[in-house]
Design a protein around this motif. Structure first.
Motif, PDB file in Angstrom:
ATOM      1  N   ILE A 162       0.850  -1.188   0.000  1.00 41.61           N
ATOM      2  CA  ILE A 162       0.000   0.000   0.000  1.00 41.61           C
ATOM      3  C   ILE A 162       0.891   1.246   0.000  1.00 41.61           C
ATOM      4  O   ILE A 162       0.636   2.207  -0.708  1.00 41.61           O
ATOM      5  CB  ILE A 162      -0.962  -0.006   1.215  1.00 41.61           C
ATOM      6  N   THR A 163       1.946   1.201   0.797  1.00 44.48           N
ATOM      7  CA  THR A 163       2.872   2.329   0.910  1.00 44.48           C
ATOM      8  C   THR A 163       4.303   1.799   0.872  1.00 44.48           C
ATOM      9  O   THR A 163       4.624   0.854   1.599  1.00 44.48           O
ATOM     10  CB  THR A 163       2.647   3.067   2.258  1.00 44.48           C
ATOM     11  N   ILE A 164       5.131   2.387   0.022  1.00 49.62           N
ATOM     12  CA  ILE A 164       6.549   2.020  -0.015  1.00 49.62           C
ATOM     13  C   ILE A 164       7.325   3.167   0.625  1.00 49.62           C
ATOM     14  O   ILE A 164       7.180   4.322   0.212  1.00 49.62           O
ATOM     15  CB  ILE A 164       7.019   1.782  -1.466  1.00 49.62           C
ATOM     16  N   THR A 165       8.117   2.862   1.649  1.00 46.89           N
ATOM     17  CA  THR A 165       8.818   3.921   2.394  1.00 46.89           C
ATOM     18  C   THR A 165      10.292   3.945   1.988  1.00 46.89           C
ATOM     19  O   THR A 165      11.174   3.657   2.803  1.00 46.89           O
ATOM     20  CB  THR A 165       8.661   3.707   3.909  1.00 46.89           C
ATOM     21  N   GLU A 166      10.520   4.307   0.740  1.00 52.25           N
ATOM     22  CA  GLU A 166      11.859   4.234   0.161  1.00 52.25           C
ATOM     23  C   GLU A 166      12.881   5.100   0.920  1.00 52.25           C
ATOM     24  O   GLU A 166      13.956   4.618   1.296  1.00 52.25           O
ATOM     25  CB  GLU A 166      11.782   4.677  -1.302  1.00 52.25           C
ATOM     26  N   GLN A 167      12.522   6.366   1.149  1.00 47.69           N
ATOM     27  CA  GLN A 167      13.491   7.273   1.775  1.00 47.69           C
ATOM     28  C   GLN A 167      13.842   6.847   3.192  1.00 47.69           C
ATOM     29  O   GLN A 167      15.014   6.802   3.570  1.00 47.69           O
ATOM     30  CB  GLN A 167      12.956   8.726   1.772  1.00 47.69           C
ATOM     31  N   GLN A 168      12.804   6.508   3.986  1.00 46.70           N
ATOM     32  CA  GLN A 168      13.053   6.063   5.359  1.00 46.70           C
ATOM     33  C   GLN A 168      13.889   4.785   5.368  1.00 46.70           C
ATOM     34  O   GLN A 168      14.763   4.614   6.218  1.00 46.70           O
ATOM     35  CB  GLN A 168      11.739   5.789   6.102  1.00 46.70           C
ATOM     36  N   ALA A 169      13.618   3.888   4.410  1.00 47.91           N
ATOM     37  CA  ALA A 169      14.341   2.615   4.360  1.00 47.91           C
ATOM     38  C   ALA A 169      15.819   2.853   4.043  1.00 47.91           C
ATOM     39  O   ALA A 169      16.702   2.255   4.670  1.00 47.91           O
ATOM     40  CB  ALA A 169      13.710   1.695   3.308  1.00 47.91           C
ATOM     41  N   LEU A 170      16.082   3.752   3.098  1.00 44.72           N
ATOM     42  CA  LEU A 170      17.483   4.011   2.730  1.00 44.72           C
ATOM     43  C   LEU A 170      18.237   4.698   3.878  1.00 44.72           C
ATOM     44  O   LEU A 170      19.405   4.386   4.134  1.00 44.72           O
ATOM     45  CB  LEU A 170      17.551   4.847   1.449  1.00 44.72           C
ATOM     46  N   ALA A 171      17.529   5.589   4.589  1.00 48.39           N
ATOM     47  CA  ALA A 171      18.165   6.248   5.737  1.00 48.39           C
ATOM     48  C   ALA A 171      18.458   5.230   6.840  1.00 48.39           C
ATOM     49  O   ALA A 171      19.547   5.241   7.440  1.00 48.39           O
ATOM     50  CB  ALA A 171      17.256   7.360   6.261  1.00 48.39           C
ATOM     51  N   ALA A 172      17.487   4.331   7.077  1.00 48.27           N
ATOM     52  CA  ALA A 172      17.692   3.306   8.112  1.00 48.27           C
ATOM     53  C   ALA A 172      18.829   2.355   7.719  1.00 48.27           C
ATOM     54  O   ALA A 172      19.596   1.897   8.571  1.00 48.27           O
ATOM     55  CB  ALA A 172      16.399   2.521   8.326  1.00 48.27           C
ATOM     56  N   ALA A 173      18.933   2.075   6.407  1.00 46.22           N
ATOM     57  CA  ALA A 173      19.998   1.183   5.936  1.00 46.22           C
ATOM     58  C   ALA A 173      21.371   1.834   6.124  1.00 46.22           C
ATOM     59  O   ALA A 173      22.336   1.166   6.521  1.00 46.22           O
ATOM     60  CB  ALA A 173      19.763   0.826   4.468  1.00 46.22           C
ATOM     61  N   ALA A 174      21.461   3.138   5.867  1.00 41.05           N
ATOM     62  CA  ALA A 174      22.735   3.842   6.073  1.00 41.05           C
ATOM     63  C   ALA A 174      23.119   3.790   7.552  1.00 41.05           C
ATOM     64  O   ALA A 174      24.282   3.560   7.911  1.00 41.05           O
ATOM     65  CB  ALA A 174      22.612   5.295   5.603  1.00 41.05           C
ATOM     66  N   ASN A 175      22.124   3.942   8.402  1.00 40.60           N
ATOM     67  CA  ASN A 175      22.354   3.839   9.848  1.00 40.60           C
ATOM     68  C   ASN A 175      22.806   2.422  10.229  1.00 40.60           C
ATOM     69  O   ASN A 175      23.723   2.244  11.035  1.00 40.60           O
ATOM     70  CB  ASN A 175      21.062   4.222  10.578  1.00 40.60           C
ATOM     71  N   VAL A 227       4.209   7.186   9.398  1.00 41.48           N
ATOM     72  CA  VAL A 227       3.883   6.546   8.111  1.00 41.48           C
ATOM     73  C   VAL A 227       2.396   6.194   8.106  1.00 41.48           C
ATOM     74  O   VAL A 227       1.856   5.724   9.113  1.00 41.48           O
ATOM     75  CB  VAL A 227       4.719   5.253   7.916  1.00 41.48           C
ATOM     76  N   ARG A 228       1.743   6.410   6.982  1.00 41.03           N
ATOM     77  CA  ARG A 228       0.319   6.081   6.871  1.00 41.03           C
ATOM     78  C   ARG A 228       0.047   4.643   7.326  1.00 41.03           C
ATOM     79  O   ARG A 228       0.780   3.723   6.955  1.00 41.03           O
ATOM     80  CB  ARG A 228      -0.144   6.228   5.423  1.00 41.03           C
ATOM     81  N   THR A 229      -0.967   4.479   8.134  1.00 43.91           N
ATOM     82  CA  THR A 229      -1.402   3.163   8.597  1.00 43.91           C
ATOM     83  C   THR A 229      -2.881   3.073   8.269  1.00 43.91           C
ATOM     84  O   THR A 229      -3.730   3.559   9.014  1.00 43.91           O
ATOM     85  CB  THR A 229      -1.131   3.019  10.115  1.00 43.91           C
ATOM     86  N   SER A 230      -3.199   2.466   7.107  1.00 44.14           N
ATOM     87  CA  SER A 230      -4.557   2.565   6.553  1.00 44.14           C
ATOM     88  C   SER A 230      -5.475   1.437   6.983  1.00 44.14           C
ATOM     89  O   SER A 230      -6.684   1.552   6.868  1.00 44.14           O
ATOM     90  CB  SER A 230      -4.485   2.564   5.026  1.00 44.14           C
ATOM     91  N   CYS A 231      -4.893   0.300   7.414  1.00 45.97           N
ATOM     92  CA  CYS A 231      -5.678  -0.895   7.720  1.00 45.97           C
ATOM     93  C   CYS A 231      -6.505  -1.330   6.500  1.00 45.97           C
ATOM     94  O   CYS A 231      -7.541  -1.965   6.648  1.00 45.97           O
ATOM     95  CB  CYS A 231      -6.563  -0.664   8.940  1.00 45.97           C
ATOM     96  N   GLY A 232      -6.036  -0.955   5.310  1.00 46.19           N
ATOM     97  CA  GLY A 232      -6.733  -1.364   4.086  1.00 46.19           C
ATOM     98  C   GLY A 232      -8.067  -0.676   3.894  1.00 46.19           C
ATOM     99  O   GLY A 232      -8.905  -1.134   3.115  1.00 46.19           O
ATOM    100  N   LYS A 255       4.466  -0.681   3.860  1.00 49.51           N
ATOM    101  CA  LYS A 255       3.273  -1.239   4.483  1.00 49.51           C
ATOM    102  C   LYS A 255       2.535  -2.118   3.478  1.00 49.51           C
ATOM    103  O   LYS A 255       2.283  -1.718   2.341  1.00 49.51           O
ATOM    104  CB  LYS A 255       2.370  -0.111   4.967  1.00 49.51           C
ATOM    105  N   LEU A 256       2.160  -3.309   3.945  1.00 49.77           N
ATOM    106  CA  LEU A 256       1.611  -4.324   3.054  1.00 49.77           C
ATOM    107  C   LEU A 256       0.099  -4.400   3.110  1.00 49.77           C
ATOM    108  O   LEU A 256      -0.515  -4.221   4.166  1.00 49.77           O
ATOM    109  CB  LEU A 256       2.248  -5.668   3.399  1.00 49.77           C
ATOM    110  N   SER A 257      -0.476  -4.717   1.976  1.00 44.55           N
ATOM    111  CA  SER A 257      -1.926  -4.716   1.826  1.00 44.55           C
ATOM    112  C   SER A 257      -2.582  -5.823   2.637  1.00 44.55           C
ATOM    113  O   SER A 257      -1.939  -6.795   3.056  1.00 44.55           O
ATOM    114  CB  SER A 257      -2.313  -4.843   0.365  1.00 44.55           C
ATOM    115  N   MET A 258      -3.859  -5.654   2.827  1.00 39.85           N
ATOM    116  CA  MET A 258      -4.643  -6.545   3.683  1.00 39.85           C
ATOM    117  C   MET A 258      -6.113  -6.329   3.380  1.00 39.85           C
ATOM    118  O   MET A 258      -6.497  -5.313   2.821  1.00 39.85           O
ATOM    119  CB  MET A 258      -4.378  -6.192   5.149  1.00 39.85           C
ATOM    120  N   ASP A 259      -6.941  -7.308   3.775  1.00 43.00           N
ATOM    121  CA  ASP A 259      -8.378  -7.074   3.704  1.00 43.00           C
ATOM    122  C   ASP A 259      -8.725  -5.931   4.654  1.00 43.00           C
ATOM    123  O   ASP A 259      -8.087  -5.760   5.699  1.00 43.00           O
ATOM    124  CB  ASP A 259      -9.136  -8.335   4.134  1.00 43.00           C
ATOM    125  N   GLU A 260      -9.738  -5.155   4.284  1.00 40.57           N
ATOM    126  CA  GLU A 260     -10.114  -3.983   5.088  1.00 40.57           C
ATOM    127  C   GLU A 260     -10.367  -4.378   6.548  1.00 40.57           C
ATOM    128  O   GLU A 260     -11.169  -5.263   6.831  1.00 40.57           O
ATOM    129  CB  GLU A 260     -11.378  -3.332   4.499  1.00 40.57           C
TER     130      GLU A 260
END
Lengths: 95, 482
Positions: free
Chosen positions: B42-55, B84-89, B118-123
């Motif tokens: 549902i959401t890909i957190t590319e920037q946060q992931a790259l920053a966390a990886a550098a850390n 980060v958005r938490t939509s619960c689908g 964040k990965l998709s799910m039934d609503e």
């Protein structure tokens, strides 16, 4: 157990969910189907059986009576659709 | 590197074969290339992931010894993730940026895992096919015309497609085990109370339990022991330290008594699935386990009891979405009633409304005793039946699901047919027991799941048995062509 449109309308009102006439028909059909599935359970003799509300029969844990929460009002209210002077806004309730 | 286990990845990161940033970039590229076929994120957190990886790379340089440091994972979109958005689908939470993280997420973050999104799910986790997500259906990586299972379908599909090393999930009636079976990955739901529910959007509070999807039992063990443990912020959290799930995993299972449930091999079970599960059980026998036939006659009551209890608890939990404090709010409400009603009518999808209405009905005046109370009594009978069997056997086994992954829209107009997809999984939630699904031999190119059910707090035995099976077979190493 027979249910009719008024049961669906009553549940929808209690749950504050709006249903069109067609949706009410669909939900009535679904509810009838679900209730017939649930009926299988009705024949079971459960006299003298205590209900199991939580799988672990857990009791509520106690903690020291100390303030542990910190104030996140600003952060939480930044998510709100409408606020004013630290309050959540809703349509006028009292004239 | 996408075929490495967590231990192999950890060793490669430490030997300098590649950096955490390189590893994360590689996975992000795979997501970009492959996920359009699957729709698992549902959401890909590319920037946060790259920053966390550098850390993580900096911490690796300093000699940090966490085995999970720099490992890319994903979170089911039911777990709150700070900022980060938490939509619960759901459309209801489409605009909800979580103001804090779930305990399970914080624990995995602290151990150095890197969230790719964040990965998709039934609503609101209500579904068995991932077709009720506001963000569209998720496709099964083995056959994109089929469902990945649900409700944690995005997590299962992403792990199967190697878009993440592992992913969190939640299981209320089978929502980890059923998609794990449909997607050919290992998925474990621990004992109720093992993983904190703090920050996990509530569906049915007495049944919901967080867990993990991975490509092996060994990887799952590493992650689950990190997520687990007592949390004072969850009043139903078990007051015990996180279990050590990895050190005993290599022990033999010779002499282990496994009860095979007679009722799980009934007419609902597809013939080829039965054969595949029998093949997997025969492997356990070769490893020295003793198979014993057992009977769980009350299990057939689990689906009706589950749909009463889960719907009732859902109707109470979802009462909080009222358009006032967060989430969807209808435009221009004329009064408070209109605000509540239209916000909920617009924000919830059909299946969520169906469950709320069912739950409201069974709790309403005049029906409470006949439905809700009866269901909670039946629940005790179901749990006691398991307790009785665990005096004779160490584990209980059977199929995870009656069929392999079904076609999309196969059950969309028939809620009861959809509910029956969870026929072998819901009793475990009612009883609060730990259980997992591991891949067995495929049927017509589609994965099959073997379900293992443990006694309370026996996650270590479940994962050890699954690991021993995976040391002797290669079913879990099969992967879809994408």
């Amino acid at each position: 157990m027979s249910v009719d449109r008024s049961d669906v309308e009553k549940a929808a009102h209690l749950a504050r969910i709006g249903l069109s006439s067609t949706e009410t028909d669909h939900h009535l059909q679904d509810l009838q189907q679900i209730l017939s599935l649930i009926e299988q359970m009705q024949a079971i003799d459960t006299n003298n059986i205590e209900p199991l509300f939580s799988p672990l029969d857990a009791i509520q844990p106690m903690r020291k009576d100390q303030v542990t929460e910190t104030d996140h009002r600003e952060r939480f209210q930044s998510l709100a659709p409408a606020t004013d002077k630290k309050h959540y806004l809703v349509p006028k309730v009292i004239e | 590197m996408i075929d490495y286990s967590i231990t192999e990845l950890s060793n490669a990161l430490r030997s300098g074969k590649f950096s955490s940033v390189e590893l994360v970039q590689h996975y992000l590229q795979r997501i970009e290339a492959i996920d359009p076929q699957l729709n698992s994120f549902i959401t890909i957190t590319e920037q946060q992931a790259l920053a966390a990886a550098a850390n993580a790379d900096a911490l690796l340089q300093q000699g940090n010894d966490s085995p999970l440091l720099g490992i890319p994972i994903g979170h089911k979109d039911i777990f709150c993730t700070d900022g980060v958005r938490t939509s619960c689908g759901s459309k209801m939470l489409d605009n909800f940026i979580a103001p804090y993280s779930a305990t399970a997420v914080s624990k995995l973050n602290d151990a150095g895992t890197i969230s790719l999104g964040k990965l998709s799910m039934d609503e609101f986790a209500m579904g068995s096919s991932n077709e009720t997500s506001f963000y569209g259906a998720v496709n099964n990586p083995w056959d994109t015309e089929r469902v990945p299972g649900g409700s944690s379908g995005g997590s299962a599909a992403a792990v199967a497609a190697k878009l993440v090393v592992a992913a969190t999930g939640t299981d209320t009636g089978g929502s980890i085990r059923q998609p794990a079976a449909f997607c050919g990955v290992t998925g474990i739901k621990p004992t109720y109370g093992r993983v904190s529910r703090y920050g996990m959007v509530a569906f049915s509070s007495s049944l919901d339990q967080g867990g993990i999807f991975a490509r092996s039992a060994e990887d799952a063990a590493l992650l689950l022991q990190t997520m687990s443990g007592h949390d004072p912020l969850d009043s139903t959290s078990i007051d015990q330290p996180a279990p050590d799930l990895t050190s005993g995993i290599n022990q033999s299972i010779a002499g282990l008594r496994i009860g095979v449930v007679k009722e799980f091999f009934s007419e609902e079970l597809a013939g080829q699935v039965a054969t595949a599960v029998q093949t997997a059980l025969a492997e356990l026998e070769k490893l020295g386990a003793v198979l014993v036939d057992i009977s769980l006659p009350k299990n057939k009551l689990a689906i009706p009891a589950y749909y009463v209890i889960a719907s009732a608890e859902a109707s109470a939990n979802l009462a909080r979405y009222d358009g006032v404090r967060y989430g969807h709010r209808a435009d221009d409400p004329v009064d408070l009633e209109d605000l509540y009603k239209r916000s909920r009518t617009e924000g919830f999808g059909t299946e969520v409304k169906r469950r709320i209405l069912t739950g409201t009905f069974v709790l309403s005046s005049g029906y409470y005793d006949a439905y809700y109370l009866q269901a909670q009594k039946v629940r005790r009978l179901i749990r006691d039946e398991f307790v009785e069997q665990f005096k004779e056997v160490d584990l209980i086994a059977g199929p995870t699901t009656p069929t392999t992954a079904f076609k999309k829209r196969a059950h969309s107009d028939d809620p009861v047919a959809m509910y029956l997809s969870d026929i072998y999984t819901t009793a475990v939630n009612l009883a609060g027991l730990p259980a997992l699904s591991v891949p067995g031999p495929a049927v017509d190119g589609l994965p099959v799941g073997l379900q293992l059910i443990g006694n309370f707090l026996q996650e270590n035995l479940l994962l050890r048995t699954a690991h021993q099976l995976q040391q002797a077979t290669d079913w879990h190493l099969q992967s879809p062509d994408l």
